[in-house]
Scaffold this active site. Sequence first.
Site, PDB file in Angstrom:
ATOM      1  N   LYS A  13       0.837  -1.208   0.000  1.00  0.00           N
ATOM      2  CA  LYS A  13       0.000   0.000   0.000  1.00  0.00           C
ATOM      3  C   LYS A  13       0.876   1.264   0.000  1.00  0.00           C
ATOM      4  O   LYS A  13       0.682   2.169  -0.801  1.00  0.00           O
ATOM      5  CB  LYS A  13      -0.928   0.029   1.234  1.00  0.00           C
ATOM      6  N   ARG A  88      -9.611   1.026   8.482  1.00  0.00           N
ATOM      7  CA  ARG A  88      -9.166  -0.314   8.836  1.00  0.00           C
ATOM      8  C   ARG A  88     -10.242  -1.088   9.573  1.00  0.00           C
ATOM      9  O   ARG A  88     -10.045  -2.250   9.924  1.00  0.00           O
ATOM     10  CB  ARG A  88      -7.957  -0.184   9.741  1.00  0.00           C
ATOM     11  N   ARG A 123      11.896  -5.493   4.872  1.00  0.00           N
ATOM     12  CA  ARG A 123      11.616  -4.063   4.696  1.00  0.00           C
ATOM     13  C   ARG A 123      12.590  -3.191   5.492  1.00  0.00           C
ATOM     14  O   ARG A 123      12.918  -3.479   6.630  1.00  0.00           O
ATOM     15  CB  ARG A 123      10.189  -3.740   5.146  1.00  0.00           C
ATOM     16  N   ARG A 156      11.396  -1.369  11.120  1.00  0.00           N
ATOM     17  CA  ARG A 156      10.282  -0.956  11.975  1.00  0.00           C
ATOM     18  C   ARG A 156      10.097  -1.949  13.123  1.00  0.00           C
ATOM     19  O   ARG A 156      10.194  -3.150  12.921  1.00  0.00           O
ATOM     20  CB  ARG A 156       8.988  -0.878  11.137  1.00  0.00           C
ATOM     21  N   ARG A 167      -0.424  -8.805  13.464  1.00  0.00           N
ATOM     22  CA  ARG A 167      -0.979  -7.815  12.523  1.00  0.00           C
ATOM     23  C   ARG A 167      -1.814  -8.512  11.452  1.00  0.00           C
ATOM     24  O   ARG A 167      -2.850  -8.000  11.025  1.00  0.00           O
ATOM     25  CB  ARG A 167       0.162  -7.015  11.878  1.00  0.00           C
TER      26      ARG A 167
HETATM   27  P1  AP5 Z   1       4.863  -1.593   1.916  1.00  0.00           P
HETATM   28  O1  AP5 Z   1       4.544  -0.781   0.704  1.00  0.00           O
HETATM   29  O2  AP5 Z   1       5.609  -0.937   3.040  1.00  0.00           O
HETATM   30  O3  AP5 Z   1       3.548  -2.323   2.435  1.00  0.00           O
HETATM   31  P2  AP5 Z   1       2.292  -1.720   3.212  1.00  0.00           P
HETATM   32  O4  AP5 Z   1       1.093  -2.392   2.653  1.00  0.00           O
HETATM   33  O5  AP5 Z   1       2.310  -0.227   3.203  1.00  0.00           O
HETATM   34  O6  AP5 Z   1       2.613  -2.298   4.644  1.00  0.00           O
HETATM   35  P3  AP5 Z   1       2.563  -1.652   6.096  1.00  0.00           P
HETATM   36  O7  AP5 Z   1       3.230  -2.645   7.008  1.00  0.00           O
HETATM   37  O8  AP5 Z   1       3.119  -0.249   6.128  1.00  0.00           O
HETATM   38  O9  AP5 Z   1       1.089  -1.600   6.352  1.00  0.00           O
HETATM   39  P4  AP5 Z   1       0.414  -1.667   7.664  1.00  0.00           P
HETATM   40  O10 AP5 Z   1      -0.945  -1.445   7.155  1.00  0.00           O
HETATM   41  O11 AP5 Z   1       0.575  -2.831   8.534  1.00  0.00           O
HETATM   42  O12 AP5 Z   1       1.164  -0.513   8.519  1.00  0.00           O
HETATM   43  P5  AP5 Z   1       0.758   0.974   8.866  1.00  0.00           P
HETATM   44  O13 AP5 Z   1       1.975   1.775   8.846  1.00  0.00           O
HETATM   45  O14 AP5 Z   1      -0.417   1.409   8.041  1.00  0.00           O
HETATM   46  O15 AP5 Z   1       5.690  -2.885   1.413  1.00  0.00           O
HETATM   47  C1  AP5 Z   1       6.225  -3.822   2.339  1.00  0.00           C
HETATM   48  C2  AP5 Z   1       7.623  -4.292   1.845  1.00  0.00           C
HETATM   49  O16 AP5 Z   1       7.458  -5.064   0.653  1.00  0.00           O
HETATM   50  C3  AP5 Z   1       8.573  -3.138   1.465  1.00  0.00           C
HETATM   51  O17 AP5 Z   1       9.887  -3.497   1.828  1.00  0.00           O
HETATM   52  C4  AP5 Z   1       8.430  -3.000  -0.065  1.00  0.00           C
HETATM   53  O18 AP5 Z   1       9.627  -2.514  -0.670  1.00  0.00           O
HETATM   54  C5  AP5 Z   1       8.132  -4.440  -0.465  1.00  0.00           C
HETATM   55  N1  AP5 Z   1       7.198  -4.548  -1.606  1.00  0.00           N
HETATM   56  C6  AP5 Z   1       6.097  -3.755  -1.821  1.00  0.00           C
HETATM   57  N2  AP5 Z   1       5.435  -4.148  -2.919  1.00  0.00           N
HETATM   58  C7  AP5 Z   1       6.121  -5.238  -3.397  1.00  0.00           C
HETATM   59  C8  AP5 Z   1       5.924  -6.106  -4.520  1.00  0.00           C
HETATM   60  N3  AP5 Z   1       4.905  -5.935  -5.355  1.00  0.00           N
HETATM   61  N4  AP5 Z   1       6.814  -7.120  -4.702  1.00  0.00           N
HETATM   62  C9  AP5 Z   1       7.856  -7.291  -3.848  1.00  0.00           C
HETATM   63  N5  AP5 Z   1       8.118  -6.496  -2.787  1.00  0.00           N
HETATM   64  C10 AP5 Z   1       7.243  -5.488  -2.550  1.00  0.00           C
HETATM   65  O19 AP5 Z   1       0.215   0.809  10.362  1.00  0.00           O
HETATM   66  C11 AP5 Z   1       1.087   0.525  11.444  1.00  0.00           C
HETATM   67  C12 AP5 Z   1       0.282   0.435  12.733  1.00  0.00           C
HETATM   68  O20 AP5 Z   1      -0.359   1.713  12.987  1.00  0.00           O
HETATM   69  C13 AP5 Z   1      -0.872  -0.582  12.730  1.00  0.00           C
HETATM   70  O21 AP5 Z   1      -0.435  -1.886  13.080  1.00  0.00           O
HETATM   71  C14 AP5 Z   1      -1.798   0.028  13.794  1.00  0.00           C
HETATM   72  O22 AP5 Z   1      -1.326  -0.231  15.096  1.00  0.00           O
HETATM   73  C15 AP5 Z   1      -1.674   1.530  13.534  1.00  0.00           C
HETATM   74  N6  AP5 Z   1      -2.663   2.022  12.565  1.00  0.00           N
HETATM   75  C16 AP5 Z   1      -2.394   2.598  11.353  1.00  0.00           C
HETATM   76  N7  AP5 Z   1      -3.530   2.949  10.738  1.00  0.00           N
HETATM   77  C17 AP5 Z   1      -4.545   2.587  11.555  1.00  0.00           C
HETATM   78  C18 AP5 Z   1      -5.959   2.677  11.455  1.00  0.00           C
HETATM   79  N8  AP5 Z   1      -6.570   3.218  10.376  1.00  0.00           N
HETATM   80  N9  AP5 Z   1      -6.696   2.172  12.475  1.00  0.00           N
HETATM   81  C19 AP5 Z   1      -6.114   1.651  13.590  1.00  0.00           C
HETATM   82  N10 AP5 Z   1      -4.779   1.532  13.756  1.00  0.00           N
HETATM   83  C20 AP5 Z   1      -3.994   2.004  12.731  1.00  0.00           C
END
Ligand code: AP5
Length: 210
Positions: A13, A88, A123, A156, A167
């Site tokens: 994402k 979410r 990552r 991270r 997660r």
């Molecule tokens: P990446 O693009 O970083 O993936 P992502 O989907 O953004 O993953 P996140 O871990 O950031 O999402 P998340 O939803 O768990 O975390 P968030 O920060 O929102 O890609 C991942 C890796 O794969 C990278 O190294 C990339 O280079 C590689 N890659 C990407 N695409 C690829 C491909 N096609 N092929 C190969 N490699 C690839 O949330 C963190 C925390 O915040 C949550 O756990 C929660 O506690 C809190 N939080 C955030 N938002 C909310 C909400 N709305 N409600 C409640 N709690 C929330």
Amino acid sequence: MKIILLGPPGAGKGTQAEILTEKLKIPQISTGDILRAAVKAGTPVGLQAKAYMDAGDLVPDDVIIGVVKERLTEKDCEKGYIFDGMPRTIAQAEALDAQNVQIDAVLSIEVPDEIIITRLGGRRTCPECGMIYHTQTKKPSKDGICDACGAGLIIRKDDETETIKNRLETYHKETAPLIDYYRAQGKLKDVGGEYNIASQTAEVFKVLGL
Ligand code: AP5
């Protein structure tokens, strides 16, 4: 254009949001990035969110809804935005509907859990500007250094194996029901998640008609 990127942790994402931001010239609204900045700054929201984030649990809906409502009042949101990691839960989606936020498209990026574990294990993230890298699929030009701002890259805290498992469980229980929620609204577009980054971007552009 107002777009939601929906998918499990590590689906790509954030990676696709960075590319779409550049292409469409509209901001990425990543609740994860907003919360991490709040934790770093030690604000009341950050202090409230930290324990949930470290454990891989969701931060309470009322906190997220408040943070997003405030972010949407900023000037750069006038022409649209890309939600990354929001909503979410059904309650968060209903809050957007109640605020009359008109979403154009919801891109659902589905990736099998075993691929997620490999992706998040490799990552590396820039703590300063948020750029995302991977030890195999997206290496920086200089090992351990962000290409965009020169800061040292970090792992991270929530990318540890046990936290990743929690997660994923949280995603399947709390967030996956949004797929049917937005399908019922006729806004859902499926994007294959197993492609490499470039092919996934091509797929994203295709479903958005870009
Ligand atoms: P990446 O693009 O970083 O993936 P992502 O989907 O953004 O993953 P996140 O871990 O950031 O999402 P998340 O939803 O768990 O975390 P968030 O920060 O929102 O890609 C991942 C890796 O794969 C990278 O190294 C990339 O280079 C590689 N890659 C990407 N695409 C690829 C491909 N096609 N092929 C190969 N490699 C690839 O949330 C963190 C925390 O915040 C949550 O756990 C929660 O506690 C809190 N939080 C955030 N938002 C909310 C909400 N709305 N409600 C409640 N709690 C929330």
